[in-house]
Design a protein around this motif. Structure first.
Motif, PDB file in Angstrom:
ATOM      1  N   ASP A 122      23.337  70.512  32.659  1.00 31.03           N
ATOM      2  CA  ASP A 122      23.809  71.597  32.289  1.00 31.03           C
ATOM      3  C   ASP A 122      23.542  72.074  33.367  1.00 31.03           C
ATOM      4  O   ASP A 122      24.625  73.404  32.793  1.00 31.03           O
ATOM      5  CB  ASP A 122      22.839  71.793  30.875  1.00 31.03           C
ATOM      6  N   ALA A 123      22.520  72.606  34.101  1.00 32.23           N
ATOM      7  CA  ALA A 123      22.781  72.939  35.631  1.00 32.23           C
ATOM      8  C   ALA A 123      24.133  72.599  36.087  1.00 32.23           C
ATOM      9  O   ALA A 123      25.261  73.642  36.536  1.00 32.23           O
ATOM     10  CB  ALA A 123      21.798  72.803  35.759  1.00 32.23           C
ATOM     11  N   VAL A 124      24.851  71.713  36.674  1.00 37.06           N
ATOM     12  CA  VAL A 124      25.909  71.094  36.988  1.00 37.06           C
ATOM     13  C   VAL A 124      27.103  72.122  36.580  1.00 37.06           C
ATOM     14  O   VAL A 124      27.569  72.219  36.906  1.00 37.06           O
ATOM     15  CB  VAL A 124      25.990  69.659  37.151  1.00 37.06           C
ATOM     16  N   GLU A 125      26.912  71.533  34.834  1.00 33.09           N
ATOM     17  CA  GLU A 125      28.153  72.049  33.928  1.00 33.09           C
ATOM     18  C   GLU A 125      28.138  73.475  34.259  1.00 33.09           C
ATOM     19  O   GLU A 125      29.860  74.137  34.309  1.00 33.09           O
ATOM     20  CB  GLU A 125      28.121  71.413  32.929  1.00 33.09           C
ATOM     21  N   GLU A 126      27.326  73.808  34.400  1.00 38.66           N
ATOM     22  CA  GLU A 126      26.696  75.685  34.510  1.00 38.66           C
ATOM     23  C   GLU A 126      27.952  75.884  36.284  1.00 38.66           C
ATOM     24  O   GLU A 126      28.492  76.472  35.782  1.00 38.66           O
ATOM     25  CB  GLU A 126      26.348  76.401  34.525  1.00 38.66           C
TER      26      GLU A 126
END
Length: 359
Positions: free
Chosen positions: A321-325
Motif C-alpha cells: 500500500d505504501a509503494v502504491e501511495e
C-alpha cells in the motif's frame, strides 16, 4: 597535548566506522586508535585522509575479533596514561579508560551493546543449548565491565534520542544527543528511474525479507537490493527468478550515490534502529523514504512530508500500500522537502557540535 580517539575496530564500511573517520579528519591533533582494521573496510580507509593506528600485536592476534579488541584496549593502551582528552566510542574501546590516569574522558555512544541488554534473550536463543550457559556467563561479566567503564566518563554523548532512552533504561545514565554525521553533501538527485532501493545490511533485524516478499507481489515494480550480509542466499532463494528483483551486493561509495540518486524511493524497515544513516542519505538526494515508525526513523523521517512510516512490525500488505501511495506522491515538492530535512543531520552540524564539546 596528547589527545586520542578510540573505536573498537574498523570492520566494514558501516555507520560507526564512518563516524570515527569523520571525527579523525575533523580533529587531526587526535590520534585515532583501533584494535584492528579489516580488509572489507579498506576502500573506506583509502578514501579517508585519517591516519588510523592499530593496537593489535603479540599473541592476542590469534584471538577472535571481540576478544582481541577487549584485550588490546584493556592491556595495550598504555599510551593513554598521561592523555589530555580521550573520546571513546564502541563497546570495547571504553575498557581503555582504566589506562587513562588524568585528563578528560568523553564517550560517544552509537548504541549500548544490545546483545547484552534488550536483545539478550533473542541472541541467547540463537546459540545451541550447550553453549547458552557459557554465553550467559560472558554477558554477566561483560555488563559489569562495560557499565564500570562508561561510568568513569566525564560526559556521554549519544547519536539519537532513541539511544539516550535505551541508555537510561538499561544502565541508568543520562547523555546528550549529538546526531551522527551524514555526508549529505555527496548525495544528489540525478533522475527517477522508477526502481525502489533497499540499502540495509542483509541480517534478520533489517527485515529485508519483508521487502523482497512484497515486491514478489508487485511484478510491475522494480526493487534493487544494494547490500550484502549473511542472509543474502536466503533472500535470493525467496526472490527466485523474479525479474523485477535485483541483488547487487555491497557497492563503493560512488556507486552507492548513483544508485540512490537515480532511485524513486528508499525502503528501510529495521527493528528499532539506533539512528539510521540510510534514510538521511536518501533524503539528501531528494528521495523519499518508506520506513517503520520505531527507533531512529522517528527522529529523521517526517511522515507525509519526507516519506511514509509503517506501523511496526511492518506487514507485506502495508508495504505494498505504501509503494502504491508513493507512486502518486513523488515529485519536485517532495524532493525539496527531503533535501531540507537532510541538512539537519549533515557532517557540518556534527563537527560543529563536537568541536564545541571537545574544545
Amino acid at each position: 597535548m596528547k589527545n586520542y580517539l578510540l573505536y573498537d575496530f574498523i570492520q566494514v564500511a558501516g555507520g560507526a566506522e564512518r563516524v570515527t573517520l569523520t571525527l579523525a579528519e575533523a580533529f587531526p591533533d587526535f590520534q585515532t586508535l583501533v584494535s584492528r582494521s579489516y580488509p572489507d573496510a579498506q576502500p573506506l580507509l583509502d578514501a579517508s585522509s585519517a591516519q588510523v593506528q592499530e593496537l593489535r600485536g603479540g599473541w592476542s592476534v590469534c584471538l577472535p575479533r571481540i576478544w582481541e579488541s577487549m584485550w588490546c584496549f584493556r592491556f595495550r593502551a598504555g599510551r593513554l596514561h598521561d592523555a589530555h582528552t580521550v573520546l571513546y566510542s564502541g563497546f570495547y574501546a571504553p575498557l581503555a579508560v582504566y589506562q587513562q590516569r588524568s585528563g578528560r574522558r568523553f564517550y560517544y555512544c552509537h548504541t549500548i551493546p544490545r546483545f547484552a541488554y534488550d536483545l539478550y534473550d533473542s541472541t541467547l536463543a540463537g546459540f545451541p543449548w550447550w553453549l547458552r550457559p557459557f554465553y550467559a556467563i560472558f554477558v554477566r561479566w561483560f555488563r559489569k565491565q562495560y557499565e564500570a567503564a562508561i561510568g568513569r566518563m566525564d560526559r556521554i554523548f549519544v547519536n539519537s534520542e532513541n539511544v539516550r532512552a535505551r541508555l537510561q533504561r538499561y544502565i541508568g545514565l543520562d547523555a546528550e544527543v549529538v546526531y551522527p554525521p551524514v555526508a549529505t553533501q555527496h548525495f544528489r538527485f540525478l533522475a527517477d528511474e522508477g526502481y525502489y532501493l533497499s540499502t540495509a545490511r542483509l541480517v534478520p533485524n533489517k527485515r529485508v525479507d519483508v521487502i523482497v516478499r512484497a515486491f514478489l507481489q508487485m511484478p510491475e515494480r522494480s526493487l534493487v537490493v544494494l547490500s550484502g550480509g549473511p542472509e543474502l542466499e536466503r533472500l535470493k532463494a525467496i526472490a527466485g527468478v523474479a525479474p523485477n528483483i535485483r541483488f547487487t551486493g555491497w557497492q563503493a561509495d560512488d556507486a552507492l550515490r548513483r544508485w540512490v540518486g537515480n532511485a524513486r524511493c528508499v525502503i528501510y524497515l529495521p527493528v528499532d534502529e539506533d539512528f539510521g544513516m540510510s534514510p538521511v542519505e536518501a533524503m539528501a538526494a531528494g528521495k523519499p523514504v518508506i520506513g517503520v515508525a520505531e527507533g531512529g526513523l522517528l527522529e529523521t523521517v517526517v511522515p507525509a512530508e519526507t516519506g511514509l512510516l509503517l506501523n511496526p512490525p511492518p506487514s507485506i500488505e502495508a508495504l505494498i500500500d505504501a509503494v502504491e501511495e508513493m507512486e502518486i506522491s513523488v515529485g519536485p515538492t517532495l524532493s525539496e522537502l527531503c533535501r531540507r530535512r537532510a541538512v539537519l543531520f549533515s557532517e557540518k552540524q556534527f563537527i560543529q557540535s563536537m568541536k564545541k564539546h571537545l574544545r
